[in-house]
Design a protein around this motif. Structure first.
Motif, PDB file in Angstrom:
ATOM      1  N   ARG A 253     -60.490 -38.321  -2.867  1.00  0.00           N
ATOM      2  CA  ARG A 253     -59.484 -38.463  -3.920  1.00  0.00           C
ATOM      3  C   ARG A 253     -59.018 -39.912  -4.018  1.00  0.00           C
ATOM      4  O   ARG A 253     -59.210 -40.701  -3.091  1.00  0.00           O
ATOM      5  CB  ARG A 253     -58.319 -37.503  -3.671  1.00  0.00           C
ATOM      6  N   TYR A 255     -56.133 -41.276  -3.870  1.00  0.00           N
ATOM      7  CA  TYR A 255     -55.154 -41.781  -2.914  1.00  0.00           C
ATOM      8  C   TYR A 255     -55.784 -42.105  -1.565  1.00  0.00           C
ATOM      9  O   TYR A 255     -55.249 -42.910  -0.807  1.00  0.00           O
ATOM     10  CB  TYR A 255     -53.944 -40.860  -2.780  1.00  0.00           C
ATOM     11  N   ASP A 281     -57.725 -35.163  -6.850  1.00  0.00           N
ATOM     12  CA  ASP A 281     -56.300 -35.507  -6.903  1.00  0.00           C
ATOM     13  C   ASP A 281     -55.540 -34.471  -7.720  1.00  0.00           C
ATOM     14  O   ASP A 281     -54.448 -34.032  -7.340  1.00  0.00           O
ATOM     15  CB  ASP A 281     -56.117 -36.900  -7.531  1.00  0.00           C
ATOM     16  N   ARG A 287     -51.647 -33.960  -7.548  1.00  0.00           N
ATOM     17  CA  ARG A 287     -50.951 -35.185  -7.960  1.00  0.00           C
ATOM     18  C   ARG A 287     -50.540 -35.074  -9.419  1.00  0.00           C
ATOM     19  O   ARG A 287     -51.220 -34.439 -10.242  1.00  0.00           O
ATOM     20  CB  ARG A 287     -51.847 -36.406  -7.781  1.00  0.00           C
ATOM     21  N   LEU A 292     -51.545 -40.258 -10.011  1.00  0.00           N
ATOM     22  CA  LEU A 292     -52.967 -40.560 -10.061  1.00  0.00           C
ATOM     23  C   LEU A 292     -53.220 -41.903 -10.735  1.00  0.00           C
ATOM     24  O   LEU A 292     -54.014 -42.721 -10.240  1.00  0.00           O
ATOM     25  CB  LEU A 292     -53.715 -39.436 -10.786  1.00  0.00           C
TER      26      LEU A 292
END
Length: 399
Positions: A253, A255, A281, A287, A292
């Motif tokens: 993802r 993050y 995400d 998220r 995002l």
């Protein structure tokens, strides 16, 4: 610094992997998203068969990062940028794997891979290191076989690896049997890709492209050993004058990448980076659109901070049958990417438009692109469609 100046275990941030004399020899992603967590010490051998971008006489080098790139599931075991443990490479070999990846290697073809002149290498947590150069002649149509024996002295978390569906054929066996040419004692591996982070070969290329993404970039759910996922197809169309490093990672993802750890370190190596992130995400990461987009902006800014001349191409978030709140987030993020992408993004490719059904069902993948009735991972047919649409767009935009 050229590639030869980076052979050390210190892993400085300015280490250049894909610049200088070497580029990625394969489109297979060897990013890590899991870690071995055994009940006790172990010694085990792993043999993997890889189709290289070119065959013939090859000068190869292997680079490794002892860290987890992306989070698996909710991170109970493996989290992005988590360091690997201590372990030992007892032996490593490259060989002619023949035309069929059947667990053995062509007799007499194994060549030892050494590390600073040594047959063994003790690996420390988070260490980045190179092998020495190894020369091999690989006939056309033959696989490269990479075999290594890894041992640990404690039961704690040790060796990072990739636990997603196998896209290449691999085998493993208990004990130190890396030297063994036959398939005796080896069994076919399942969800167990244990390879160095980077397989490079000496090649002067026009540019180095890194494909950063999740399982869709990695190619998950396409046919094993078929190289039918879109990154593999694009690499084939671009030709070997362009370096391609696939660092797609299952369940990855944005993050994970934005944390500026081992995964983003790899992305920074390209002078062109193609980013396809966001599905996980929105899904498991839950998220918001704002979170995002912030993470995507951070990724781009960190790459540009490392190399202001780096070209960034961002894909829209691929279609993944999102509904309700997740569909809303998906639509908002893609609208923003298309109309106001993060600062530093040079071009945007609308991959969602390639994959989606006609509106108002454009949140749904075209049925013929589904890897199964219930799995919206793009299949090999979708890989072909993405490649054709991207190359047409890319060549037009490059004029």
């Amino acid at each position: 610094m050229d590639i030869n100046g980076a052979i050390s275990g210190r892993g400085q941030n300015n280490e250049l992997i894909m610049r200088g004399d070497y580029t990625s020899a394969t489109v297979v992603s060897t990013t890590t998203n899991y870690i071995m967590n055994k009940d006790g010490a172990f010694t085990h051998t792993y043999r993997t068969y890889i189709k290289l971008r070119e065959n013939g006489p090859l000068n190869l080098k292997f680079w490794h990062s002892n860290a987890i790139d992306s989070t698996w599931d909710m991170g109970e075991i493996a989290r992005g940028s988590q360091l690997g443990g201590e372990w030992l490479i007892e032996a490593a070999f490259v060989a002619d794997g023949g035309k069929t990846p059947s667990g053995d290697v062509v007799e007499g073809s194994q060549i030892p891979v050494t590390f600073a002149g040594h047959d063994t290498k003790r690996v420390t947590p988070g260490e980045k290191f190179w092998s020495d150069e190894v020369c091999i002649h690989l006939p056309e149509g033959h696989y490269l076989s990479f075999t290594w024996t890894i041992s640990t002295s404690s039961p704690e978390m040790t060796v990072p690896y990739n636990v997603e569906q196998m896209l290449v054929t691999a085998y493993d066996a208990p004990g130190n049997v890396a030297h063994q040419e036959s398939a005796v004692s080896f069994t076919e591996s399942d969800n167990l890709l244990v390879l160095p982070s980077y397989i490079g070969y000496k090649k002067d290329v026009a540019e180095h492209i890194v494909f950063l993404g999740d399982s869709i970039t990695q190619g998950v759910r396409t046919t094993k050993d078929a190289y039918e996922y879109w990154v593999a197809r694009i690499a084939e169309e671009m030709g070997t004058n362009v370096g391609v490093w696939n660092i797609g990672s299952g369940w990855g993802r944005a993050y994970d990448t934005a944390s500026d750890g081992s995964w983003l370190f790899k992305a920074k190596q390209g002078n062109k980076v193609i980013i396809t992130l966001g599905v996980n995400d929105i899904d498991i990461g839950k998220r918001s659109a704002e979170q995002l987009l912030t993470d995507l902006t951070t990724i781009v800014s960190k790459i540009k901070e490392q190399n202001p001349k780096a070209e960034i191409i961002m894909f829209t978030v691929p279609t993944f049958n999102f509904r309700d709140e997740q569909e809303d987030v998906w639509r908002k993020v893609n609208q923003t990417i298309l109309t106001n992408p993060p600062e530093g993004v040079g071009q945007v490719f609308d991959v969602a438009n390639v994959l989606s059904q006609a509106a108002p069902n454009d949140n749904l993948l075209k049925p013929e692109y589904m890897s199964s009735e219930y799995d919206p991972h793009p299949n090999g047919v979708a890989g072909k469609a993405i490649c054709e649409a991207f190359m047409s767009w890319y060549l037009r935009e490059s004029r």
